[in-house]
Design an enzyme around this catalytic site. Structure first.
Site, short mmCIF file in Angstrom:
data_model
loop_
_atom_site.label_atom_id
_atom_site.label_comp_id
_atom_site.label_asym_id
_atom_site.label_seq_id
_atom_site.Cartn_x
_atom_site.Cartn_y
_atom_site.Cartn_z
N HIS A 198 0.81 -1.22 0.00
CA HIS A 198 0.00 0.00 0.00
C HIS A 198 0.84 1.27 0.00
O HIS A 198 0.33 2.36 -0.26
CB HIS A 198 -0.98 0.00 1.19
CG HIS A 198 -0.36 0.26 2.52
ND1 HIS A 198 0.04 -0.74 3.38
CD2 HIS A 198 -0.07 1.43 3.16
CE1 HIS A 198 0.52 -0.21 4.48
NE2 HIS A 198 0.49 1.11 4.37
N ASP A 248 0.27 -7.69 1.40
CA ASP A 248 0.69 -6.28 1.41
C ASP A 248 2.22 -6.19 1.36
O ASP A 248 2.89 -5.96 2.36
CB ASP A 248 0.14 -5.61 2.68
CG ASP A 248 0.32 -4.10 2.67
OD1 ASP A 248 0.57 -3.54 1.60
OD2 ASP A 248 0.20 -3.49 3.76
N SER A 340 4.38 2.12 8.34
CA SER A 340 4.04 1.11 7.35
C SER A 340 5.20 0.85 6.40
O SER A 340 5.92 1.77 6.00
CB SER A 340 2.83 1.56 6.53
OG SER A 340 1.67 1.60 7.32
#
Length: 396
Positions: A198, A248, A340
């Site tokens: 992402h 992811d 992230s």
């Protein structure tokens, strides 16, 4: 029961040995090949063979294999078993479809093709040659000499500041348009970093950069190791689900080779831990993300210790959790916004090297009663190696 199959070795197309077990003394500057005897057709079960090779003293052996071997859990069925030390005790199994590129730890190597009695068939082709050992610590040869996963000896929520260049494999994804850190990343070779899917999904490579060797992103005076590399391309895993964050993971390629040294280097990948759940294991999360939910981001790299929890327990908080994800929880500690894509690293007690076991993915809030969710790296090793065919990885 596992059966072994003949391997046919050639030098420049000339047959050397057609047998079950053989030894090859490799000559410098010569290319050698090994493949299943029926190649390009698929192999069949019922026979066995091993191959042992030695290259000249002071050299290592580089092996590149194209595999089309049926995938099985932990490669317990059909597999290619390879020892990079000349001892079966240190061997690792490989299966699946893709390209495998390895370098030995010494001047010897052992290879074995294992075929299950109920095998539906597969095939493989490998090329190998000896290569000299470079001692230049400022070039990518550090990857080939297996110096991955080291710690330089020179805020995540509830975390603490890392020492300057303490984690040489730490990187960041930079938005070149506004020069901001958008995500964390981890160096896996001198041209590639891993991050969360992402973090780069639906973005343009020309707008992204990879920052390495930095510590305090607000100043350039705390370390001389920082460098920014424009991104030439990236690949998000084709099964990435932007709704559930399953799969992811993304591989980002820099426009040129990163200069490796004591403060910038690659992490070790967990090739020998493919069957390990890591449940109840402590890992370290790294990032320049927020120190509280919706709070300001840290300008100094932060680290915090988290515990990996069983997926069954984690599913109580996330019903769509997949085996390719792993969860972490420690009271009052967590990754947060901006972390992230950054790494969850584990110190392998057998090698005392850091290995990348997770990629920070998402959570509901920061340091709440709910665990954080991460991408489980061991589930993507085949994808990583097949995507980065020009990279060399250490098996440690």
């Amino acid at each position: 029961m596992v059966f072994l199959k003949h391997i046919w070795i050639l030098i420049y197309g000339i047959p050397l040995i057609k047998g079950c077990s053989y030894y090859q003394n490799m000559e410098p500057n010569k290319q050698y090949y090994l493949y299943n005897m029926e190649y390009p057709n698929s192999y069949k079960p019922s026979s066995s063979c091993t191959w042992t090779a030695s290259s000249p003293p002071g050299t290592k052996i580089m092996l590149v294999c194209n595999l089309e071997i049926p995938q099985s859990l932990n490669c317990t069925q059909d597999h290619l078993k390879i020892s990079l030390t000349g001892s079966w005790a240190d061997a690792h199994r490989y299966c699946g479809t893709g390209t495998l590129q390895l370098t030995t730890n010494s001047n010897s190597m052992m290879t074995e093709l294992g075929i299950a009695s109920n095998s539906k068939g597969g095939r493989f082709m490998c090329s190998t040659h000896s290569t000299g050992i470079s001692t230049d610590a400022t070039t990518s040869s550090r990857s080939a000499s297996c110096s991955c996963g080291g710690r330089s000896r020179t805020r995540i929520v509830g975390g603490q500041f890392a020492r300057v260049n303490e984690f040489p494999f730490m990187a960041a994804i930079i938005n070149l348009v506004d020069e901001t850190v958008t995500c964390g990343a981890t160096i896996i070779s001198d041209r590639y970093v891993l991050t969360a899917g992402h973090c780069v999904y639906q973005k343009l490579a020309k707008n992204l950069g990879v920052l390495v060797g930095d510590h305090d992103i607000s100043t350039g005076s705390d370390t001389t190791a920082s460098a920014l590399y424009p991104v030439s391309s990236f690949l998000v895993n084709r099964n990435y689900n932007p709704t559930t964050y399953d799969n992811d993971i993304a591989i980002v390629q820099t426009d040129r080779t990163m200069a490796f040294n004591a403060y910038v280097n690659a992490i070790c990948l967990p090739f020998k831990q493919t069957s390990t759940t890591f449940n109840n294991v402590n890992v370290t999360a790294l990032g320049w993300g927020s120190t509280e939910f919706s709070g300001p981001k840290s300008e100094i790299l932060q680290k915090t210790s988290l515990t990996i929890i069983d997926n069954t327990k984690c599913k109580q908080s996330y019903s769509t959790l997949q085996p390719s994800q792993l969860c972490t929880y420690s009271a009052g500690k967590d990754a947060c916004q901006g972390d992230s894509g950054g790494p969850l690293v584990w110190v392998d007690p057998g090698t005392n090297r850091y290995k990348l076991v997770g990629i920070i993915s998402f959570g509901l809030g920061c340091a709440t009663a709910r665990p954080g969710v991460n991408t489980r790296v061991t589930n993507f090793l085949d994808w990583i190696t097949s995507t980065t065919r020009d990279a060399t990885y250490c098996i440690m």
